[in-house]
Design an enzyme around this catalytic site. Structure first.
Site: not given
Ligand code: CP
Ligand code: NVA
Length: 315
Positions: A104, A131, A134, A220, A260, A288
């Site tokens: 990430r 993502h 997701q 989101d 999400c 997930r």
């Molecule tokens: N939706 C999602 O990716 O959640 P986290 O940021 O908690 O991993």
């Molecule tokens: N768009 C958000 C998604 C979190 C799961 C972010 O990138 O923070």
């Protein structure tokens, strides 16, 4: 499929396989949990995080445990990716010790560089542009609660990483995608063009137009991780794009609401709508786990598909 950095790494068949496999693995986990204990025995997943996470970390770690493997959590302060050590060097070290990497990161180019150097599969656990993990869980959820045939998803809010992956995946598997954002917050044109080459995708600045006839309304956060300094400005611009009961009255009467997570009640979704649709939203969160398992098994489970190499002196 050697890596999973983008929905664009998937063919239509890959995408449909991962969604169906996630559903199958979910059923199997309930009916025969021990069936999965040996699949990734002895394999290790390195999990590199430059940003916080609840679902992504826990789903990958639990998925590895269910399949007899092991996951190593590497927090932002542990590695200092690209600061304490070059991305290419981190990739080669992790690739030498582990069987796959999930990362990430802030910049998409970081997962691309990890994939170039690791010599092992790399999975994008969220970056500034996408993502993809997701999106697999999202369409798994739509498939479970409805079906994927003749469906329309309306995405309301910021044209961000989650929007890009969902838009690309919907186009790939034949789900209509309609996106309503404020002006200046549209999804990146490159992703829109790619999605429109594969499926039915439309953009608007009118949330009611987007949700018209939708089977599923999705949102989101308005401010993603890494954009915190823009938060005050976004809070002024985005309120007409809140998902609430009034907006949902323009969708199909039985429309699903997906998010999400994490959610900000009173911002992108009203508290009332969030609670009314919590069954599907928390099923989506749980999915997930199953979606990640499908991705991991697709990339790491070579038993039975690849002839084992004989042991040599350098093995
Ligand atoms: N939706 C999602 O990716 O959640 P986290 O940021 O908690 O991993
Ligand atoms: N768009 C958000 C998604 C979190 C799961 C972010 O990138 O923070």
């Amino acid at each position: 499929m050697n890596h999973f950095l983008s929905i664009q790494d998937l063919t239509r068949d890959d995408a449909l396989f991962l969604i169906a496999e996630a559903k199958r693995l979910k059923r199997e986990r309930v009916e025969h949990p021990s069936a999965q204990f040996e699949i990734l025995r002895g394999q290790t997943l390195a999990m590199v995080f430059e940003k916080p996470s609840l679902r992504t970390r826990v789903s990958f770690e639990a998925a590895m445990a269910h399949c007899g493997g092991h996951a190593i959590y590497l927090a932002p302060s542990d590695i200092g990716l690209g600061k304490r050590e070059a991305v290419a060097d981190v990739a080669r070290v992790l690739g030498g010790m582990c069987d796959a990497i999930m990362a990430r990161v802030f910049a998409h180019k970081t997962v691309v560089e990890l994939a170039q150097w690791a010599g092992k599969p790399v999975i994008n656990g969220l970056c500034d542009m996408e993502h993809p993990c997701q999106a697999i869980a999202d369409l798994q959820t739509l498939a479970e609660f409805r079906s994927l045939e003749n469906r329309k998803i309306a995405y309301i809010g910021d044209g961000n990483n989650v929007c890009h992956s969902l838009m690309l995946l919907c186009a790939k598997v034949g789900v209509e995608f309609s996106c309503a954002t404020p002006e200046g917050y549209e999804p990146v044109p490159y992703f829109v063009q790619k999605a429109q080459e594969e499926g039915k995708v439309s953009l608007t600045h009118d949330p009611r137009e987007a949700v018209e006839g939708a089977d599923c309304v999705y949102t989101d956060v308005w401010t993603s991780m890494g954009q915190e300094e823009e938060s005050a400005r976004r809070l002024e611009i985005f309120p007409p794009f809140q998902i609430n009961e009034e907006l949902l009255s323009a969708a199909k009467p039985d429309a699903l609401v997906l998010h999400c997570l994490p959610a900000h009640r009173g911002e992108e979704i009203s508290a009332e709508t969030f609670e009314l649709h919590s069954p599907e939203i928390f099923a989506q969160a749980q999915n997930r786990l199953h979606a990640q398992k499908a991705v991991l098994l697709r990339l790491m489970n070579h038993r039975g598909r690849v002839t084992p190499r004989p042991l040599t002196s350098d093995a």
